[in-house]
Design an enzyme around this catalytic site. Structure first.
Site, mmCIF file in Angstrom:
data_model
loop_
_atom_site.group_PDB
_atom_site.id
_atom_site.type_symbol
_atom_site.label_atom_id
_atom_site.label_comp_id
_atom_site.label_asym_id
_atom_site.label_seq_id
_atom_site.Cartn_x
_atom_site.Cartn_y
_atom_site.Cartn_z
ATOM 1 N N CYS A 77 0.839 -1.200 0.000
ATOM 2 C CA CYS A 77 0.000 0.000 0.000
ATOM 3 C C CYS A 77 0.876 1.254 0.000
ATOM 4 C CB CYS A 77 -0.992 -0.046 1.166
ATOM 5 S SG CYS A 77 -2.303 1.189 1.006
ATOM 6 N N HIS A 175 -3.904 -4.885 -0.103
ATOM 7 C CA HIS A 175 -3.471 -5.409 1.194
ATOM 8 C C HIS A 175 -3.556 -6.933 1.170
ATOM 9 C CE1 HIS A 175 -3.085 -1.737 3.622
ATOM 10 N NE2 HIS A 175 -4.001 -1.253 2.802
ATOM 11 N N GLU A 177 -2.596 -8.964 3.343
ATOM 12 C CA GLU A 177 -2.930 -9.458 4.690
ATOM 13 C C GLU A 177 -4.427 -9.375 4.973
ATOM 14 O OE1 GLU A 177 -2.448 -5.024 5.388
ATOM 15 O OE2 GLU A 177 -1.638 -6.516 4.008
#
Length: 194
Positions: A77, A175, A177
């Site tokens: 990001c 992202h 994650e």
């Protein structure tokens, strides 16, 4: 494997730690130069505003260290955006690894782009096991235009670079994650890079 997550006060660090644990890897959070330099893999996260994040990197001297790293480095990001030459956000000079300017979406679209969107034109082992047009989670108001370092694209107002690669440096605008099993697969692929 030693996995360093760079701590400069501008990261979504806990969710990255948890995602790595879910896929069976231990990592550590650090701003220590020696720990970062000796790590096998380095993750450079980022959430927030570019100019203040860059100020934190400069205060800690990490702006000098990061471009010299030789192991695989993954910017996530804002981390990816700071790896670029510059950003319109706060008129910020970046680390210059990617020769790209980060620019703002126009007011013709809802900003930030927030939520799930597809990635396509996948061009790297980072995306092994990931199908074209898989969904990833994004939250951002600024983007990197298509360029020669792009290894994945996303459409929002325009087609833009949602992932970059140059030598040992990788960047993803989304992202991983927070992107479920496919995001975790991308993290695993990054950790398996040599």
């Amino acid at each position: 494997m030693k996995i360093a997550i760079i701590d400069y006060g501008a990261g979504n660090i806990q969710s990255i730690l948890f995602a790595l644990e879910r896929i069976g890897f231990q990592s550590f959070v650090t701003k220590d130069w020696n720990q970062i330099k000796s790590a096998d893999k380095v993750i450079f996260p980022g959430v927030g505003e570019a100019s203040s994040a860059m100020e934190k990197l400069i205060e800690s001297g990490l702006n000098v260290l990061i471009p010299t790293l030789k192991q695989p480095v993954l910017g996530i990001c804002l981390g990816m955006q700071l790896l670029c030459k510059s950003s319109e956000e706060g008129n910020t000079k970046g680390l210059g690894i990617f020769d790209s300017e980060v620019i703002k979406f126009s007011n013709k679209v809802k900003v930030p782009q927030m939520g799930w969107n597809t990635i396509y034109n996948l061009k790297s082992e980072l995306f092994s096991g990931i199908s074209e047009n898989e969904y990833m989670y994004l939250v951002h108001s600024f983007y990197v235009p298509k360029n020669d370092d792009a290894i994945a694209l996303t459409d929002y107002e325009t087609s833009y670079a949602t992932a970059l690669r140059k030598n040992n440096f990788y960047g993803v605008q989304f992202h991983p994650e927070k992107s479920g099993i496919y995001g975790e697969q991308i993290l695993k692929n990054f950790l398996l890079l040599t």
